[in-house]
Design a protein around this motif. Structure first.
Motif, PDB file in Angstrom:
ATOM      1  N   LYS A  30     -20.382  15.212 -15.613  1.00 55.08           N
ATOM      2  CA  LYS A  30     -20.485  16.171 -16.712  1.00 55.08           C
ATOM      3  C   LYS A  30     -19.216  17.010 -16.871  1.00 55.08           C
ATOM      4  N   SER A  31     -18.389  17.080 -15.833  1.00 56.53           N
ATOM      5  CA  SER A  31     -17.191  17.924 -15.878  1.00 56.53           C
ATOM      6  C   SER A  31     -15.921  17.135 -16.159  1.00 56.53           C
ATOM      7  N   ILE A  32     -16.026  15.806 -16.349  1.00 56.34           N
ATOM      8  CA  ILE A  32     -14.833  15.000 -16.623  1.00 56.34           C
ATOM      9  C   ILE A  32     -14.221  15.431 -17.956  1.00 56.34           C
ATOM     10  N   ASN A  33     -12.919  15.517 -17.972  1.00 58.47           N
ATOM     11  CA  ASN A  33     -12.133  16.058 -19.092  1.00 58.47           C
ATOM     12  C   ASN A  33     -12.348  17.566 -19.255  1.00 58.47           C
ATOM     13  N   GLY A  34     -12.870  18.165 -18.202  1.00 59.60           N
ATOM     14  CA  GLY A  34     -13.014  19.609 -18.161  1.00 59.60           C
ATOM     15  C   GLY A  34     -12.575  20.094 -16.795  1.00 59.60           C
ATOM     16  N   TRP A  35     -13.547  20.484 -15.974  1.00 61.43           N
ATOM     17  CA  TRP A  35     -13.228  21.017 -14.658  1.00 61.43           C
ATOM     18  C   TRP A  35     -12.923  19.938 -13.625  1.00 61.43           C
ATOM     19  N   SER A  36     -13.403  18.755 -13.802  1.00 58.73           N
ATOM     20  CA  SER A  36     -13.157  17.694 -12.821  1.00 58.73           C
ATOM     21  C   SER A  36     -11.664  17.398 -12.717  1.00 58.73           C
ATOM     22  N   ASP A  37     -11.129  17.439 -11.494  1.00 57.61           N
ATOM     23  CA  ASP A  37      -9.706  17.154 -11.321  1.00 57.61           C
ATOM     24  C   ASP A  37      -9.456  15.764 -10.739  1.00 57.61           C
ATOM     25  N   ASN A  38     -10.535  14.978 -10.534  1.00 56.51           N
ATOM     26  CA  ASN A  38     -10.339  13.634  -9.971  1.00 56.51           C
ATOM     27  C   ASN A  38     -11.196  12.569 -10.635  1.00 56.51           C
ATOM     28  N   MET A  39     -11.955  12.918 -11.689  1.00 56.67           N
ATOM     29  CA  MET A  39     -12.753  11.982 -12.465  1.00 56.67           C
ATOM     30  C   MET A  39     -13.747  11.205 -11.582  1.00 56.67           C
ATOM     31  N   TYR A  40     -14.326  11.888 -10.634  1.00 56.98           N
ATOM     32  CA  TYR A  40     -15.292  11.262  -9.731  1.00 56.98           C
ATOM     33  C   TYR A  40     -16.607  11.007 -10.450  1.00 56.98           C
ATOM     34  N   TYR A  41     -17.218   9.846 -10.137  1.00 58.66           N
ATOM     35  CA  TYR A  41     -18.541   9.532 -10.692  1.00 58.66           C
ATOM     36  C   TYR A  41     -19.313   8.667  -9.710  1.00 58.66           C
ATOM     37  N   ASN A  42     -20.560   9.052  -9.469  1.00 55.58           N
ATOM     38  CA  ASN A  42     -21.486   8.264  -8.673  1.00 55.58           C
ATOM     39  C   ASN A  42     -22.881   8.528  -9.226  1.00 55.58           C
TER      40      ASN A  42
ATOM     41  N   LEU B  27       0.837  -1.196   0.000  1.00 54.85           N
ATOM     42  CA  LEU B  27       0.000   0.000   0.000  1.00 54.85           C
ATOM     43  C   LEU B  27       0.876   1.251   0.000  1.00 54.85           C
ATOM     44  N   ASN B  28       1.427   1.541  -1.179  1.00 52.05           N
ATOM     45  CA  ASN B  28       2.141   2.792  -1.410  1.00 52.05           C
ATOM     46  C   ASN B  28       1.151   3.852  -1.881  1.00 52.05           C
ATOM     47  N   LEU B  29       1.456   5.089  -1.646  1.00 48.76           N
ATOM     48  CA  LEU B  29       0.616   6.188  -2.123  1.00 48.76           C
ATOM     49  C   LEU B  29       1.507   7.393  -2.375  1.00 48.76           C
ATOM     50  N   GLU B  30       1.339   8.020  -3.536  1.00 50.95           N
ATOM     51  CA  GLU B  30       2.081   9.234  -3.868  1.00 50.95           C
ATOM     52  C   GLU B  30       1.169  10.437  -3.718  1.00 50.95           C
ATOM     53  N   MET B  31       1.712  11.537  -3.216  1.00 54.47           N
ATOM     54  CA  MET B  31       0.916  12.754  -3.014  1.00 54.47           C
ATOM     55  C   MET B  31       1.665  13.964  -3.568  1.00 54.47           C
ATOM     56  N   LEU B  32       0.933  14.822  -4.284  1.00 49.44           N
ATOM     57  CA  LEU B  32       1.457  16.070  -4.812  1.00 49.44           C
ATOM     58  C   LEU B  32       0.979  17.222  -3.934  1.00 49.44           C
ATOM     59  N   THR B  33       1.827  18.213  -3.746  1.00 50.65           N
ATOM     60  CA  THR B  33       1.447  19.395  -2.975  1.00 50.65           C
ATOM     61  C   THR B  33       2.091  20.633  -3.600  1.00 50.65           C
ATOM     62  N   ARG B  34       1.527  21.815  -3.299  1.00 53.54           N
ATOM     63  CA  ARG B  34       1.908  23.054  -3.981  1.00 53.54           C
ATOM     64  C   ARG B  34       3.107  23.739  -3.322  1.00 53.54           C
ATOM     65  N   HIS B  35       4.055  24.136  -4.150  1.00 50.80           N
ATOM     66  CA  HIS B  35       5.201  24.912  -3.679  1.00 50.80           C
ATOM     67  C   HIS B  35       4.765  26.252  -3.099  1.00 50.80           C
ATOM     68  N   GLU B  36       3.721  26.840  -3.679  1.00 53.75           N
ATOM     69  CA  GLU B  36       3.306  28.185  -3.284  1.00 53.75           C
ATOM     70  C   GLU B  36       2.675  28.230  -1.894  1.00 53.75           C
TER      71      GLU B  36
ATOM     72  N   ASN C   4       2.475  23.075 -12.557  1.00 54.48           N
ATOM     73  CA  ASN C   4       2.826  21.675 -12.827  1.00 54.48           C
ATOM     74  C   ASN C   4       1.840  20.726 -12.169  1.00 54.48           C
ATOM     75  N   LEU C   5       1.388  21.080 -10.982  1.00 57.86           N
ATOM     76  CA  LEU C   5       0.389  20.243 -10.337  1.00 57.86           C
ATOM     77  C   LEU C   5      -0.863  20.148 -11.199  1.00 57.86           C
ATOM     78  N   ALA C   6      -1.304  21.283 -11.742  1.00 56.17           N
ATOM     79  CA  ALA C   6      -2.499  21.286 -12.584  1.00 56.17           C
ATOM     80  C   ALA C   6      -2.316  20.395 -13.810  1.00 56.17           C
ATOM     81  N   MET C   7      -1.145  20.447 -14.436  1.00 45.08           N
ATOM     82  CA  MET C   7      -0.908  19.628 -15.631  1.00 45.08           C
ATOM     83  C   MET C   7      -0.997  18.142 -15.305  1.00 45.08           C
ATOM     84  N   VAL C   8      -0.406  17.735 -14.191  1.00 41.96           N
ATOM     85  CA  VAL C   8      -0.431  16.320 -13.809  1.00 41.96           C
ATOM     86  C   VAL C   8      -1.839  15.905 -13.399  1.00 41.96           C
ATOM     87  N   VAL C   9      -2.477  16.724 -12.591  1.00 46.63           N
ATOM     88  CA  VAL C   9      -3.792  16.367 -12.068  1.00 46.63           C
ATOM     89  C   VAL C   9      -4.810  16.221 -13.200  1.00 46.63           C
TER      90      VAL C   9
END
Length: 815
Positions: free
Chosen positions: A467-479, A394-403, A434-439
């Motif tokens: 409805k926001s996937i591939n647009g505003w959605s940053d995690n591709m959530y669906y339910n 159970l590895n997990l990688e996390m990104l965080t903002r320099h700013e 860079n975070l935005a590009m990866v996310v």
């Protein structure tokens, strides 16, 4: 500089293009330059801006609420002088919603997903029809009275493709004046591109023709606004202490040091605010719900539930945000309590490491080799769904903002906490870009990021919708349950029923834990009270915050320079007028045998005494109609020119009214000597009387004084009782030279007696004074206003004009 509001930021604007920018600093900038149909008042309510009224209209064959009509102001103009109207609104909305445009124009998708098309009803009216894009059926739209889409100039952008506008346009023009064109309360300068690239500040100038004055009697009282960008919070604090900044938002630790200095008495004339942000701002741990990325066991909701129980939000708020925040739960901040949802005690993910470890164990994530880290077993959903191999750690990688260095500290804390339940988390600090590009590539594991949103819940709920996937959605959530409730929240016009759907969406999102909302981070602002007044109470009225980015920020209309020193002076039984406290006032003065109600003498610049003259006469023909006022203005200019004076009008006349008069204000530019005047004519039918206030200053001084002059003329108050009589209006056009500056005001041009003729009115919507000006020969390179070559400055925007010929490729001549 008392006429300049200086705002500090630790975040630079990421793009001048509102179709491309993402961060809060960018949205604040867009809200200063561009208008929307509606704005937000100090109490977080939708109020008119470009649309004076937003209403549902019933159309045959369309469900009630599926067609909204927007009645527009006819007082707005683009910064380059072009008229604003229904065609601009229809173009902007259709650009973002029609057909394939929608995919390219991602910036406003939370609002345009349900917009089918906009149609022009007349020059001041637009209708928008709303539908469900997924099936094509017309549906009611609950947020039709709040459509925060920036209105951009169709006359400059309509020839460009949607892909160019969304992804390539730099946000400014190279052949227009000014280089960015909106209708908002502020305008850019010619150096906007150079300032943006340099990254230290952006300078804006007040729009003197902003439609808030004729629309609702509001005016901005300072001339310039400077956004100053800092890399270091300590440097920004020093700038505030040294009065090089008027206001800034500070990181929590710096903010606490400011509060300490105020309490200790070492920092004076500074006040602070710490409270929920009007922009709904919150931070979250976000998990990528796409079947991609390095460690896909995170797709198991039971594993995410365990992680949620291993987050001590109270500790994070108190230690990393210094108590400046609230523990996060739902997607909608408590700043809008009607829409905010809180879990019950039974629903709440309480911090409990033992319970978190037990939940992982029960879900099939077990330390099989005794090394302290859990592995995926055959009974886990990760293995059963093919997300992870059996035995995978159970590895997990996390990104965080320099700013945001506090987020790095939070990540390190989470690393230590999650290690205690057998999860090996590693992290990486990256810039926000860079975070935005990866996310948005949906190829990551997890991140700490943030959301800002609107007072209406639609934006935020859309951004977690399929409805926001591939647009505003940053995690591709669906339910599916979330989708059903979100769509119902858009369709439901009853606010009570809509609230239920909004709450359901937040409950479903909370239970799925695709987001773990960490903190409703407070806005931590400090401002000086000895440079500007009128800040107000942000706790009671959060919409006054600097970061209220929906255009026409109510704060800006109340701020006044603390050094302005205007005091109310009364001319006995006649009128009251705000005047500079230190200027000399002479009442009932006589000049060349003519009595003037008041002469006010100010400082001398370039051998010219800045002055204000008030005069009045009875007039039975006085009318409060706009045609009478325009005719009065035209005849004033015409008679001056008939006397051989080298004078021209500049800028757009502005109208306003009170309970007992109507008024018009206009600018005159003189060439010998070179000075500028703001003249206001007040007509009262009740009193059968007309007043004139004439504010005069050397061209170089007029820019600094223009906001003050506008405050003076709009603050004029008639207090006399009704009277009758016949006479003519005496307009005093005064020139003060250095030889007499220290003594008296000398009338050297003319005392003009005239009586406006109501039989030859100018239409009330006339933006200029055609056919009655001195010859026009060029255009202001900033605002495009028509100028004569003899002018030294533009009285519309205050720009210092270059030597002729200027503006030859600018706005075409007014004929």
């Amino acid at each position: 500089m008392p006429d300049t509001l200086r705002i500090g930021f630790l975040q630079q604007i990421d793009s001048l293009n509102p179709y491309l920018g993402l961060n809060d600093a960018s949205y604040i900038f867009y809200g200063l330059i561009y208008d929307m149909l509606q704005s937000v008042d100090e109490d977080m309510k939708s109020v008119p801006n470009l649309a004076l009224e937003s209403k549902i209209v019933d159309v045959a064959g369309a469900p009630h609420g599926s067609v909204w009509e927007y009645d527009l102001t006819h007082n707005a103009t683009w910064h380059d002088g072009q008229p604003f109207g229904a065609a601009d609104v229809a173009w902007n909305i259709n650009l973002n919603c029609l057909g394939s445009n929608y995919s390219d124009m991602w910036a406003y998708q939370p609002y345009t997903f349900f917009a089918k098309y906009a149609e022009i009803i007349d020059s001041d009216t637009v209708r928008v029809t709303y539908y469900d894009r997924s099936n094509g059926s017309l549906i009611p739209c609950a947020y039709g009275d709040f459509l925060p889409i920036h209105m951009l100039p169709s006359h400059l952008l309509s020839t460009y493709s949607t892909s160019f506008l969304s992804f390539q346009w730099l946000g400014y023009f190279t052949g227009t004046s000014p280089p960015i064109v909106g209708t908002g309360p502020f305008m850019v300068t010619p150096s906007i591109a150079e300032e943006f690239l340099a990254g230290s500040q952006i300078t804006l100038v007040r729009n003197p023709d902003y439609h808030a004055l004729p629309d609702r009697g509001e005016i901005i009282h300072f001339q310039n606004l400077v956004m100053k960008f800092y890399d270091d919070a300590t440097a920004m604090k020093i700038a505030l202490e040294q009065k090089r900044l008027d206001i800034a938002q500070f990181p929590q630790n710096t903010f606490k040091s400011i509060e300490h200095d105020i309490a200790a008495g070492s920092l004076q004339n500074v006040k602070t605010y710490s409270g929920l942000k009007c922009t709904q701002y919150w931070t979250e741990i976000g998990f990528n719900m796409n079947n991609a990325g390095p460690n896909k066991w995170r797709l198991d909701p039971e594993a995410r539930h365990a992680l949620a129980q291993a987050v001590n939000k109270s500790y994070i708020v108190n230690n990393f945000y210094y108590g400046c925040g609230g523990e996060g739960t739902g997607l909608i901040s408590p700043i809008t309590p009607y829409w905010h949802w809180e879990p019950s005690a039974a629903e709440h993910w309480d911090y409990d490491l033992a319970a978190a470890a037990g939940a992982l164990q029960a879900a099939g994530y077990v330390d099989t080799n005794g090394d302290g880290w859990r592995e995926c077993t055959a009974s886990s959903a990760a293995v059963q769904n093919g997300w992870s191999l059996e035995g995978a750690k159970l590895n997990l990688e996390m990104l965080t903002r320099h700013e945001h260095p506090e987020e790095k500290e939070i990540t390190m804390y989470l690393q230590e906490q999650w290690a205690q339940i057998g999860i090996d988390m590693t992290w990486q600090v990256v810039t926000e870009d860079n975070l935005a590009m990866v996310v948005y590539s949906y190829s990551y594991d997890s991140m700490i990021w943030y959301w800002s949103s609107d007072p209406d819940p639609n934006f935020m709920l859309f951004c977690q919708s399929e409805k926001s996937i591939n647009g505003w959605s940053d995690n591709m959530y669906y339910n599916p349950a979330y989708e059903e409730n979100y769509t119902n929240s858009v369709r439901e016009l009853d606010p009570v029923k809509r609230q239920e759907y909004v709450h359901n969406c937040q409950k479903i999102s909370y239970e799925d834990a695709a987001y773990i909302v960490l903190t409703y981070v407070y806005g931590t602002y400090a401002w000086r009270t000895d440079t500007f007044t009128g800040w107000g109470n942000w706790s009671y009225h959060p919409g006054r915050s600097i970061d209220a980015y929906w255009g026409a920020n109510p704060l800006f209309f109340d701020l006044e320079s603390a050094n302005l020193g205007l005091v109310i002076r009364e001319h006995a039984g006649d009128f009251r007028i705000p005047l500079p406290e230190t200027w000399t006032v002479e009442e009932n003065a006589t000049v060349d045998g003519e009595e003037l109600d008041m002469i006010v003498r100010g400082p001398v610049y370039n051998d010219f005494m800045t002055n204000i003259v008030v005069t009045s006469e009875r007039d039975r023909s006085a009318s409060e109609s706009s045609s009478y006022l325009f005719a009065s203005m035209n005849e004033t200019v015409e008679e001056l020119q008939a006397e051989g004076e080298q004078v021209s009008t500049s800028g757009t006349p502005f109208l306003w009214e009170t309970d007992n008069y109507s008024a018009i204000g206009f600018y005159l530019s003189w060439s010998d000597p070179q000075f500028t005047q703001l003249i206001a004519l007040y007509s009262s039918e009740e009193h059968n009387r007309v007043w004139a206030v004439v504010c005069s200053a050397d061209d170089d001084a007029f820019l600094a004084d223009m906001a003050m002059f506008q405050d003076i003329v709009t603050g004029f108050e008639v207090i006399r009782t009704s009277d009758n009589g016949t006479s003519t209006l005496l307009i005093a056009v005064l020139v003060v030279t250095g030889a007499v500056a220290a003594a008296v005001v000398v009338l050297v041009l003319l005392l003009l007696r005239r009586k406006p003729s109501p039989q030859s009115p100018v239409p009330p919507t006339q933006p200029t004074v055609p056919g009655q000006m001195a010859p026009m020969s060029g255009y202001c390179p900033i605002c495009g206003n028509v100028q004569t070559f003899t002018n030294r400055m533009c009285a519309r925007c205050g720009n210092a004009l270059p030597s002729p010929p200027f503006g030859r490729s600018g706005v075409p001549p007014v004929t």
